[in-house]
Motif scaffolding. Structure first.
Motif, short mmCIF file in Angstrom:
data_model
loop_
_atom_site.label_atom_id
_atom_site.label_comp_id
_atom_site.label_asym_id
_atom_site.label_seq_id
_atom_site.Cartn_x
_atom_site.Cartn_y
_atom_site.Cartn_z
N LEU A 118 6.77 -10.48 7.67
CA LEU A 118 6.10 -9.19 7.54
C LEU A 118 5.93 -8.51 8.89
O LEU A 118 6.12 -7.29 9.00
CB LEU A 118 4.72 -9.38 6.90
CG LEU A 118 4.67 -9.80 5.43
CD1 LEU A 118 3.22 -9.88 4.97
CD2 LEU A 118 5.44 -8.84 4.54
N GLU A 119 5.59 -9.26 9.91
CA GLU A 119 5.30 -8.69 11.22
C GLU A 119 6.52 -8.74 12.13
O GLU A 119 6.43 -9.04 13.32
CB GLU A 119 4.10 -9.42 11.84
CG GLU A 119 2.85 -9.29 11.00
CD GLU A 119 1.65 -10.03 11.56
OE1 GLU A 119 1.79 -10.58 12.68
OE2 GLU A 119 0.61 -10.06 10.90
N LYS A 121 10.22 -6.53 13.08
CA LYS A 121 11.01 -5.30 12.94
C LYS A 121 12.48 -5.63 13.13
O LYS A 121 12.87 -6.23 14.13
CB LYS A 121 10.58 -4.26 13.97
CG LYS A 121 9.14 -3.79 13.84
CD LYS A 121 8.81 -2.76 14.92
CE LYS A 121 7.36 -2.33 14.83
NZ LYS A 121 7.02 -1.33 15.88
N LYS A 312 13.76 -3.15 7.88
CA LYS A 312 12.41 -2.71 8.22
C LYS A 312 12.36 -2.17 9.65
O LYS A 312 12.80 -2.85 10.59
CB LYS A 312 11.45 -3.87 8.04
CG LYS A 312 10.00 -3.55 8.37
CD LYS A 312 8.99 -4.50 7.71
CE LYS A 312 9.50 -5.86 7.36
NZ LYS A 312 9.46 -6.75 8.50
N TYR A 315 5.86 -1.62 10.48
CA TYR A 315 4.89 -2.20 9.57
C TYR A 315 3.50 -1.90 10.11
O TYR A 315 3.30 -1.59 11.28
CB TYR A 315 5.08 -3.72 9.42
CG TYR A 315 4.71 -4.49 10.67
CD1 TYR A 315 3.40 -4.95 10.88
CD2 TYR A 315 5.66 -4.75 11.66
CE1 TYR A 315 3.07 -5.64 12.03
CE2 TYR A 315 5.33 -5.44 12.81
CZ TYR A 315 4.03 -5.88 12.99
OH TYR A 315 3.69 -6.55 14.14
N TYR A 336 -0.22 -4.84 3.70
CA TYR A 336 0.66 -4.33 4.74
C TYR A 336 1.38 -3.09 4.24
O TYR A 336 1.79 -3.04 3.07
CB TYR A 336 1.71 -5.36 5.14
CG TYR A 336 1.24 -6.46 6.06
CD1 TYR A 336 1.57 -6.45 7.42
CD2 TYR A 336 0.47 -7.51 5.58
CE1 TYR A 336 1.14 -7.47 8.26
CE2 TYR A 336 0.05 -8.53 6.41
CZ TYR A 336 0.38 -8.51 7.75
OH TYR A 336 -0.04 -9.52 8.58
N ASP A 337 1.57 -2.12 5.12
CA ASP A 337 2.48 -1.00 4.86
C ASP A 337 3.81 -1.34 5.50
O ASP A 337 3.87 -1.63 6.71
CB ASP A 337 1.96 0.31 5.46
CG ASP A 337 0.68 0.78 4.78
OD1 ASP A 337 0.42 0.34 3.65
OD2 ASP A 337 -0.05 1.58 5.39
N LEU A 338 4.89 -1.32 4.73
CA LEU A 338 6.22 -1.64 5.24
C LEU A 338 7.11 -0.42 5.13
O LEU A 338 7.07 0.31 4.13
CB LEU A 338 6.83 -2.80 4.44
CG LEU A 338 5.99 -4.08 4.36
CD1 LEU A 338 6.72 -5.15 3.55
CD2 LEU A 338 5.63 -4.60 5.75
#
Length: 362
Positions: A118-119, A121, A312, A315, A336-338
């Motif tokens: 998730l974290e 890029k 992505k 985030y 989370y906003d992705l």
């Protein structure tokens, strides 16, 4: 002496006259005639040269309609030197390697891998802009070529609540047509922009009327009903409160994202329900194997977007959804906003692939 100013003399052996050399070789009339002839010749040559070197390459072709000569343009071979300057790519893509979750991994290891994903890029967009609010309600948009919002751009916004900042920013700043959807609110009495159109319909994984009495449609059905199926859509935003997992799996199955250039959505983990417990509701106890299975399903759902070409570029975690993980003892966030770009829209020289020195993605 004759009219041309020449003296006539009698020859010695013959009985007729002949013309001698004149004191003035040519008379005035003759010189005028000669000048006019020379002038005419020069003008004729000048017109011929102009016609010869300025006409298009296709003049003289009998089969060609002379009326379209000027529409065909210059000959392909040009003496003009091409520009040596090249556009600097504004999209940087990290070459990623597929990592599969192993069966022997513990729930702690699976959780760690999920949040690391998730974290992370995979793309650096040089012109990454935040539209709407800087906090909750705002969304990041890549404005680097070829993703820049240029009219007649089209944006789909699912899940409004009472926050129109993003929709108004897109419409007012970039003159994009915004189609806004939310079954939980009524249509505003007046829109801030005529480019925003509201629909009291929700986004789901099937076409139905749900238990709340809300009319729901799939993303594919929304595109068809609004006339944009098969057409390029610049941006799709989804803030649909935990329904995103079912919807994401559906859009991957039915190919609804093929013509979408950018995709943004908020994800919610099962931990959300433990943080924001509703009065009178009971929640199941935390089970390690159940949580592990949830992390695996959520991760596989997000990785399925990569098979469609999505990467992505930003985030944002929700700091109001923090909790202490019982597995890793780390502070995690439930929400989370992705933000993704569809790399299938990249053209030659739009991007650079990075295999080393990945600091630029942090």
């Amino acid at each position: 002496m004759n009219i041309y100013g020449c003296r006539m003399v009698k020859p010695k052996k013959f009985g007729f006259k002949r013309m001698s050399w004149c004191s003035h070789r040519f008379g005035p009339r003759y010189r005028l005639l000669l000048v006019l002839c020379l002038l005419f010749l020069c003008v004729t040559i000048a017109f011929w040269l102009h016609y010869r070197f300025s006409r298009p390459y296709y003049r003289g072709v009998e089969e060609l309609d002379p009326k379209i000569w000027d529409l065909l343009g210059p000959q392909e071979k040009s003496t003009v030197k091409p520009s040596t300057t090249t556009r600097s790519p504004q999209i940087h893509i990290k070459k990623i390697s597929e990592i599969k979750i192993r069966d022997i991994w513990t729930v702690k290891e699976v959780e760690e891998h999920f949040f690391r994903y998730l974290e992370n890029k995979d793309v650096k967009c040089v012109k990454d802009a935040r539209l709407g609010s800087w906090n909750d309600g705002g969304w990041n948009v890549c404005l680097s070529p070829p993703y820049k919002l240029i009219p007649p751009c089209v944006v789909y916004s699912f899940g409004i609540g009472d926050d129109w900042h993003f929709d108004e920013s897109v419409a007012n700043s970039y003159s994009c047509q915004v189609l806004a959807f939310d079954p939980s609110i009524e249509a505003p009495q007046a829109m801030s922009s005529p480019l925003i159109k509201f629909y009291k319909i929700g986004l789901g994984d099937k076409n139905e009327v749900n238990s709340k009495g809300w009319k729901m449609k799939t993303l594919k059905q929304h595109f068809k009903d609004t006339g944009f199926w098969g057409k390029t859509i610049d941006y799709v935003k989804m803030d649909i409160e935990y329904s995103e997992w079912d919807v994401l799996r559906q859009v991957v199955r039915d190919g609804a994202l093929k013509n979408v250039k950018q995709l943004a959505f908020e994800i919610h983990t099962p931990e959300l329900f433990r943080i924001y417990k509703e009065k009178g509701k009971s929640f199941p106890e935390r089970l390690g194997e159940k949580d592990r299975a949830d992390f695996v399903v959520m991760l596989e759902t997000l990785r399925s977007l990569e098979t469609l070409g999505f990467r992505k570029f930003n985030y944002r975690l929700n700091p109001f959804g923090n909790y202490d993980s019982p597995y890793s003892s780390k502070v995690r966030s439930c929400c989370y906003d992705l933000h993704y770009i569809n790399t299938n829209f990249l053209r030659e020289n739009d991007s650079v692939i990075h295999t080393k020195d990945l600091k630029i993605f942090h």
